[in-house]
Each structure stands twice: as C-alpha cells, then as structure tokens.
Enzyme design. Sequence first.
Site, PDB file in Angstrom:
ATOM      1  N   SER A 123       0.811  -1.224   0.000  1.00  0.00           N
ATOM      2  CA  SER A 123       0.000   0.000   0.000  1.00  0.00           C
ATOM      3  C   SER A 123       0.841   1.268   0.000  1.00  0.00           C
ATOM      4  O   SER A 123       1.916   1.322   0.620  1.00  0.00           O
ATOM      5  CB  SER A 123      -0.874  -0.025   1.260  1.00  0.00           C
ATOM      6  OG  SER A 123      -1.414   1.237   1.513  1.00  0.00           O
ATOM      7  N   GLU A 125       0.204   3.596   1.778  1.00  0.00           N
ATOM      8  CA  GLU A 125       0.309   4.027   3.184  1.00  0.00           C
ATOM      9  C   GLU A 125       1.712   3.761   3.737  1.00  0.00           C
ATOM     10  O   GLU A 125       2.098   4.336   4.750  1.00  0.00           O
ATOM     11  CB  GLU A 125      -0.737   3.304   4.033  1.00  0.00           C
ATOM     12  CG  GLU A 125      -2.138   3.856   3.887  1.00  0.00           C
ATOM     13  CD  GLU A 125      -2.300   5.268   4.438  1.00  0.00           C
ATOM     14  OE1 GLU A 125      -2.058   5.472   5.634  1.00  0.00           O
ATOM     15  OE2 GLU A 125      -2.648   6.175   3.665  1.00  0.00           O
ATOM     16  N   TYR A 147      -1.370   0.338  10.598  1.00  0.00           N
ATOM     17  CA  TYR A 147      -1.649  -0.317   9.306  1.00  0.00           C
ATOM     18  C   TYR A 147      -0.453  -0.160   8.371  1.00  0.00           C
ATOM     19  O   TYR A 147       0.018  -1.133   7.765  1.00  0.00           O
ATOM     20  CB  TYR A 147      -2.914   0.296   8.675  1.00  0.00           C
ATOM     21  CG  TYR A 147      -3.148  -0.136   7.244  1.00  0.00           C
ATOM     22  CD1 TYR A 147      -3.742  -1.364   6.957  1.00  0.00           C
ATOM     23  CD2 TYR A 147      -2.772   0.678   6.168  1.00  0.00           C
ATOM     24  CE1 TYR A 147      -3.949  -1.764   5.643  1.00  0.00           C
ATOM     25  CE2 TYR A 147      -2.985   0.277   4.851  1.00  0.00           C
ATOM     26  CZ  TYR A 147      -3.570  -0.940   4.601  1.00  0.00           C
ATOM     27  OH  TYR A 147      -3.773  -1.347   3.299  1.00  0.00           O
TER      28      TYR A 147
HETATM   29  P1  NAP Z   1     -11.349  -4.796   1.991  1.00  0.00           P
HETATM   30  O1  NAP Z   1     -12.524  -4.462   1.128  1.00  0.00           O
HETATM   31  O2  NAP Z   1     -11.290  -4.239   3.381  1.00  0.00           O
HETATM   32  O3  NAP Z   1     -11.249  -6.393   2.058  1.00  0.00           O
HETATM   33  C1  NAP Z   1     -10.428  -7.045   2.970  1.00  0.00           C
HETATM   34  C2  NAP Z   1     -10.659  -8.532   2.878  1.00  0.00           C
HETATM   35  O4  NAP Z   1      -9.798  -9.203   3.818  1.00  0.00           O
HETATM   36  C3  NAP Z   1     -12.079  -8.987   3.203  1.00  0.00           C
HETATM   37  O5  NAP Z   1     -12.460  -9.991   2.297  1.00  0.00           O
HETATM   38  C4  NAP Z   1     -11.931  -9.564   4.609  1.00  0.00           C
HETATM   39  O6  NAP Z   1     -12.867 -10.542   4.926  1.00  0.00           O
HETATM   40  C5  NAP Z   1     -10.565 -10.203   4.497  1.00  0.00           C
HETATM   41  N1  NAP Z   1      -9.928 -10.527   5.790  1.00  0.00           N
HETATM   42  C6  NAP Z   1      -9.664  -9.672   6.797  1.00  0.00           C
HETATM   43  N2  NAP Z   1      -9.043 -10.325   7.786  1.00  0.00           N
HETATM   44  C7  NAP Z   1      -8.918 -11.622   7.409  1.00  0.00           C
HETATM   45  C8  NAP Z   1      -8.363 -12.799   8.003  1.00  0.00           C
HETATM   46  N3  NAP Z   1      -7.821 -12.773   9.212  1.00  0.00           N
HETATM   47  N4  NAP Z   1      -8.396 -13.957   7.308  1.00  0.00           N
HETATM   48  C9  NAP Z   1      -8.968 -14.005   6.085  1.00  0.00           C
HETATM   49  N5  NAP Z   1      -9.515 -12.928   5.471  1.00  0.00           N
HETATM   50  C10 NAP Z   1      -9.491 -11.759   6.133  1.00  0.00           C
HETATM   51  O7  NAP Z   1      -9.988  -4.363   1.270  1.00  0.00           O
HETATM   52  P2  NAP Z   1      -9.713  -3.958  -0.271  1.00  0.00           P
HETATM   53  O8  NAP Z   1      -9.954  -2.502  -0.424  1.00  0.00           O
HETATM   54  O9  NAP Z   1     -10.382  -4.932  -1.145  1.00  0.00           O
HETATM   55  O10 NAP Z   1      -8.133  -4.149  -0.319  1.00  0.00           O
HETATM   56  C11 NAP Z   1      -7.547  -5.414  -0.634  1.00  0.00           C
HETATM   57  C12 NAP Z   1      -6.134  -5.438  -0.103  1.00  0.00           C
HETATM   58  O11 NAP Z   1      -5.374  -4.394  -0.692  1.00  0.00           O
HETATM   59  C13 NAP Z   1      -5.987  -5.243   1.393  1.00  0.00           C
HETATM   60  O12 NAP Z   1      -4.886  -5.999   1.826  1.00  0.00           O
HETATM   61  C14 NAP Z   1      -5.678  -3.755   1.543  1.00  0.00           C
HETATM   62  O13 NAP Z   1      -4.977  -3.529   2.744  1.00  0.00           O
HETATM   63  C15 NAP Z   1      -4.819  -3.545   0.309  1.00  0.00           C
HETATM   64  N6  NAP Z   1      -4.829  -2.222  -0.277  1.00  0.00           N
HETATM   65  C16 NAP Z   1      -5.995  -1.609  -0.577  1.00  0.00           C
HETATM   66  C17 NAP Z   1      -5.977  -0.357  -1.197  1.00  0.00           C
HETATM   67  C18 NAP Z   1      -7.240   0.355  -1.576  1.00  0.00           C
HETATM   68  O14 NAP Z   1      -7.181   1.546  -1.847  1.00  0.00           O
HETATM   69  N7  NAP Z   1      -8.370  -0.332  -1.650  1.00  0.00           N
HETATM   70  C19 NAP Z   1      -4.752   0.230  -1.516  1.00  0.00           C
HETATM   71  C20 NAP Z   1      -3.576  -0.451  -1.222  1.00  0.00           C
HETATM   72  C21 NAP Z   1      -3.622  -1.682  -0.614  1.00  0.00           C
HETATM   73  P3  NAP Z   1     -14.293 -10.175   5.620  1.00  0.00           P
HETATM   74  O15 NAP Z   1     -15.236  -9.886   4.483  1.00  0.00           O
HETATM   75  O16 NAP Z   1     -14.606 -11.415   6.366  1.00  0.00           O
HETATM   76  O17 NAP Z   1     -14.096  -8.981   6.505  1.00  0.00           O
HETATM   77  O1  F7E Z   2      -8.982   8.116   4.070  1.00  0.00           O
HETATM   78  C1  F7E Z   2      -9.420  11.563   5.309  1.00  0.00           C
HETATM   79  C2  F7E Z   2      -8.486  10.661   6.093  1.00  0.00           C
HETATM   80  O2  F7E Z   2      -9.974   6.026   4.989  1.00  0.00           O
HETATM   81  C3  F7E Z   2      -8.486   8.997   3.092  1.00  0.00           C
HETATM   82  C4  F7E Z   2      -7.217   2.086   2.574  1.00  0.00           C
HETATM   83  O3  F7E Z   2      -7.767   1.362   1.500  1.00  0.00           O
HETATM   84  O4  F7E Z   2      -6.042   3.554   1.083  1.00  0.00           O
HETATM   85  C5  F7E Z   2      -6.971   3.531   2.152  1.00  0.00           C
HETATM   86  O5  F7E Z   2      -6.464   4.255   3.275  1.00  0.00           O
HETATM   87  C6  F7E Z   2      -8.256  10.364   3.710  1.00  0.00           C
HETATM   88  C7  F7E Z   2      -7.454  10.339   5.021  1.00  0.00           C
HETATM   89  O6  F7E Z   2      -8.297   5.915   3.080  1.00  0.00           O
HETATM   90  C8  F7E Z   2     -12.684  11.179   6.828  1.00  0.00           C
HETATM   91  O7  F7E Z   2      -7.972  11.341   7.242  1.00  0.00           O
HETATM   92  C9  F7E Z   2     -11.377  12.810   6.282  1.00  0.00           C
HETATM   93  O8  F7E Z   2      -6.473  11.344   4.986  1.00  0.00           O
HETATM   94  O9  F7E Z   2     -10.544   6.733   2.625  1.00  0.00           O
HETATM   95  P1  F7E Z   2      -9.551   6.658   3.710  1.00  0.00           P
HETATM   96  P2  F7E Z   2      -6.750   5.796   3.532  1.00  0.00           P
HETATM   97  O10 F7E Z   2      -6.587   6.025   4.969  1.00  0.00           O
HETATM   98  O11 F7E Z   2      -5.969   6.630   2.593  1.00  0.00           O
HETATM   99  C10 F7E Z   2      -4.759   2.987   1.368  1.00  0.00           C
HETATM  100  C11 F7E Z   2      -3.926   3.067   0.113  1.00  0.00           C
HETATM  101  C12 F7E Z   2      -4.841   1.641   1.959  1.00  0.00           C
HETATM  102  O12 F7E Z   2      -3.978   0.816   1.756  1.00  0.00           O
HETATM  103  C13 F7E Z   2      -5.898   1.422   2.993  1.00  0.00           C
HETATM  104  O13 F7E Z   2      -6.162   0.031   3.166  1.00  0.00           O
HETATM  105  O14 F7E Z   2      -9.516  10.944   4.035  1.00  0.00           O
HETATM  106  N1  F7E Z   2     -10.756  11.666   5.928  1.00  0.00           N
HETATM  107  N2  F7E Z   2     -12.560  12.540   6.858  1.00  0.00           N
HETATM  108  C14 F7E Z   2     -11.540  10.637   6.242  1.00  0.00           C
HETATM  109  N3  F7E Z   2     -11.381   9.321   6.058  1.00  0.00           N
HETATM  110  C15 F7E Z   2     -12.367   8.509   6.489  1.00  0.00           C
HETATM  111  N4  F7E Z   2     -12.238   7.167   6.317  1.00  0.00           N
HETATM  112  N5  F7E Z   2     -13.500   8.989   7.081  1.00  0.00           N
HETATM  113  C16 F7E Z   2     -13.711  10.326   7.285  1.00  0.00           C
HETATM  114  O15 F7E Z   2     -14.737  10.731   7.820  1.00  0.00           O
END
Ligand code: NAP
Ligand code: F7E
Length: 331
Positions: A123, A125, A147
């Site tokens: 990520s 992050e 995270y």
């Molecule tokens: P998500 O919607 O939160 O999905 C997470 C998945 O992980 C869900 O299917 C969840 O299952 C499963 N899970 C959580 N804990 C588990 C465990 N202990 N054993 C087995 N399964 C488990 O995340 P996403 O947005 O699709 O992201 C996919 C991956 O990419 C994650 O690793 C995230 O950290 C990473 N990532 C996401 C982004 C983004 O912007 N979306 C960017 C960079 C990296 P349940 O349905 O049971 O909760």
């Molecule tokens: O926040 C600001 C918050 O929670 C984005 C995950 O998929 O992407 C995601 O992480 C920004 C932050 O995503 C609210 O402070 C303001 O600056 O949508 P977010 P994230 O934290 O960037 C990365 C790449 C991952 O890997 C992660 O798994 O928005 N913000 N107000 C808020 N964010 C949330 N959630 N809620 C608010 O009310």
Amino acid sequence: MPTALVTGITGQDGSYLAELLLKQGYTVVGMVRRTSTINFDRIRHIQQEIEIVQGDLLDQMSLISILQDYRPDEVYNLAAQSFVPTSFTQPVLTGEFTALGVTRLLDAIRIVDPSIRFYQASSSEMFGKVREVPQTEDTAFFPRSPYGVAKVYGHWITVNYRESYGIYACSGILFNHESPRRGLEFVTHKITNAVAKIKLGLSNELRLGNLDSRRDWGYAPDYVRAMWLMLQQEEPDDFVIATGETHSVRDFLEVAFGHAELDWQEFVVQDDSLYRPAEVDLLVGDASKAGRKLGWEPTVSFAELARLMVKDDLEYWRQQVEQGLASPATL
Ligand code: NAP
Ligand code: F7E
C-alpha cells in the site's frame, strides 16, 4: 486451466479480481474466514462460478491445507485489516492479520509448493510522511499508522521470501483505489453515499475529519488488472500502481456534490473525533515502471470515478425509497 487462490475475496478488490480471473479462464478459489452471518454481497453474482473455502490468515494450518487441497498456480493475498483508523484502536490485531498473516501464507507456499506465484497487496500508506514527490518503487518508507507499519512488514517479507527461497513473489504498491464496492467507511464512498442520501432527502449532514489530506485515487477494476499482470512476467518484481494525480478530500467533495448539483459546504460538518493520531498528508504515485514493463495504465479519471460512485449510490437509495425501505420521514 490455471488455478488461483484469492484471500480477501469478499472485499472490494477480491471481488473484482475474481471476475477478471474467471474471464481469463482460471479456476478461482476464494478463501473466506468463518463468520456467523454470510457476507458475500460483493461476490453473490459469481458465487456459482468460484470455489469458496474456509481459512484464516491467523491460522497457519488452514493455509497449508488449502494449498495442499487446491494446488493453486497463483496466490493473491488481498486479505487484511485494511481500515487505517481501526489500526490505531486494534494495532495488535492489525499486525497479526496484515503483517504476520503474510508470513504465514508465504511459509505455507514454501512448505507446500515454492513454485506457486504470489502477489502481496502492499500500500501507498507505507510512504506515509513522504520522503519524495511523487513516490516510486525506490522511495523510502515512513509509515504513519499501525496499518502502514504492518504493510511495510508485509512488503519486506515478500521481498525476503523471493530472495531467500526463489519464490516468484511480487509486491504491488497500490495507491488508493475506489469503486461502488468500496467499504462505506472509506472517505470516497462515505461522501458519495451521503451525496445520494442528501439528494433524496434522506439525510442533511455529513461529518468528516481532515479535508486537507491529498490522495492519488484510481478505479479498483484497473488496479486488479495490474495485480494479474505482475504475476504474468518472466521475473518477479515490485510495482507502484497509481494515476499520478493528487486531489484533496475537499476536491472530492466538490466534484461528488457537484455531480448531484449540491453545494457541499451546506452539509459537511468537520468532526475532530474523525482526525487520526497521525495523518498521511500527501500521496501521489509515479507508475511509469508499471507502464513500461506491464503496459498498465489507468482508464478512469478522478471526476469520472466520483461520478460513477455517486450514480451507483443514487440508484441504490432510489430503490430503497421505492421499496419503502427508506423515506425522508426517517430523517
Ligand atoms: P477490503 O474491502 O477491506 O477487504 C479485505 C478482505 O480481507 C475482506 O475480504 C476480509 O474478509 C478479508 N480478511 C480480513 N481479515 C482476514 C483474516 N484474518 N483472514 C482471512 N480474510 C481476512 O480491502 P480492499 O480494499 O479490497 O483491499 C484489498 C487489499 O489491498 C488489502 O490488503 C488492503 O490492505 C490492500 N490495499 C488496498 C488499497 C485500496 O485503496 N483499496 C490500496 C492499497 C492496498 P471479511 O469480508 O470477512 O471482513
Ligand atoms: O482516508 C481523510 C483521512 O480512509 C483517506 C485504505 O484502502 O487507502 C486507504 O487508506 C483520507 C485520510 O483511506 C474522513 O484522514 C477525512 O487522509 O478513505 P480513507 P486511507 O486512509 O488513505 C490505502 C492506500 C490503503 O492501503 C488502505 O487500506 O480521508 N478523511 N474525513 C476521512 N477518512 C475517512 N475514512 N473517514 C472520514 O470521515
């Protein structure tokens, strides 16, 4: 036909990746953890075409058994505790899933069949307090949340198993990617869902934290394509996947409310409790390596992303109203 195991298949990315793999002719095995209520909303439309198997990143034996039973050619590790605020309140659990879970899976591969190709969902992050702009594969990490710290561990253990055991293991450093299937607590979907409810008279307020942070937001189906491409190369490698554009949360509000012809300033309330203990202020990725080596490019613009999410949420809430499941009276 190749077989792929997808952890996190019930999540946003897992569901899109499963669709893509099915189209490519894969046998898709999705690992789900045991829950008292089934949460297959995102995969219901393909449930008959995939194999669902129970396992958990916390349980090493379950991972070994799944690999022995299904013998996948590729493993995509998308499962994680992925919500940054929860990582501050549950830092140990986040480390168990998001960091050590990667080692458990890699070690299971090493034991059962080291020829399995492995994708790790890393990520942006990990860049946290960014050391340079834009961020590339060579930018130093400085995570700002439990995270982010856990993902840095997951990234380096992936690199380590590649170098130590010759496993074809790739780390995809993906910047934020969104879609109508995004969890409702993430800021983009929280906003577009609120836009729809406000437009239909079902809500009149949206509480948010920091509006100044900037993200590089792309479209999730584009990003799962990059995951698959990474595992089809001659040599394993790590790639940044991003659009190269950065926008503030305020910009997203402007565009999303604008699509519904609303003025966000009339509805948004800043709530101090939604600020994080440490923030990631600015992310913008340079995906030129992915462009060069994978032929990958994003296809959906920032404005289009906001538009398609608002449209989907409007459709959802209109249906709820039509079916009598939501009404302005419940406001
Ligand atoms: P998500 O919607 O939160 O999905 C997470 C998945 O992980 C869900 O299917 C969840 O299952 C499963 N899970 C959580 N804990 C588990 C465990 N202990 N054993 C087995 N399964 C488990 O995340 P996403 O947005 O699709 O992201 C996919 C991956 O990419 C994650 O690793 C995230 O950290 C990473 N990532 C996401 C982004 C983004 O912007 N979306 C960017 C960079 C990296 P349940 O349905 O049971 O909760
Ligand atoms: O926040 C600001 C918050 O929670 C984005 C995950 O998929 O992407 C995601 O992480 C920004 C932050 O995503 C609210 O402070 C303001 O600056 O949508 P977010 P994230 O934290 O960037 C990365 C790449 C991952 O890997 C992660 O798994 O928005 N913000 N107000 C808020 N964010 C949330 N959630 N809620 C608010 O009310």
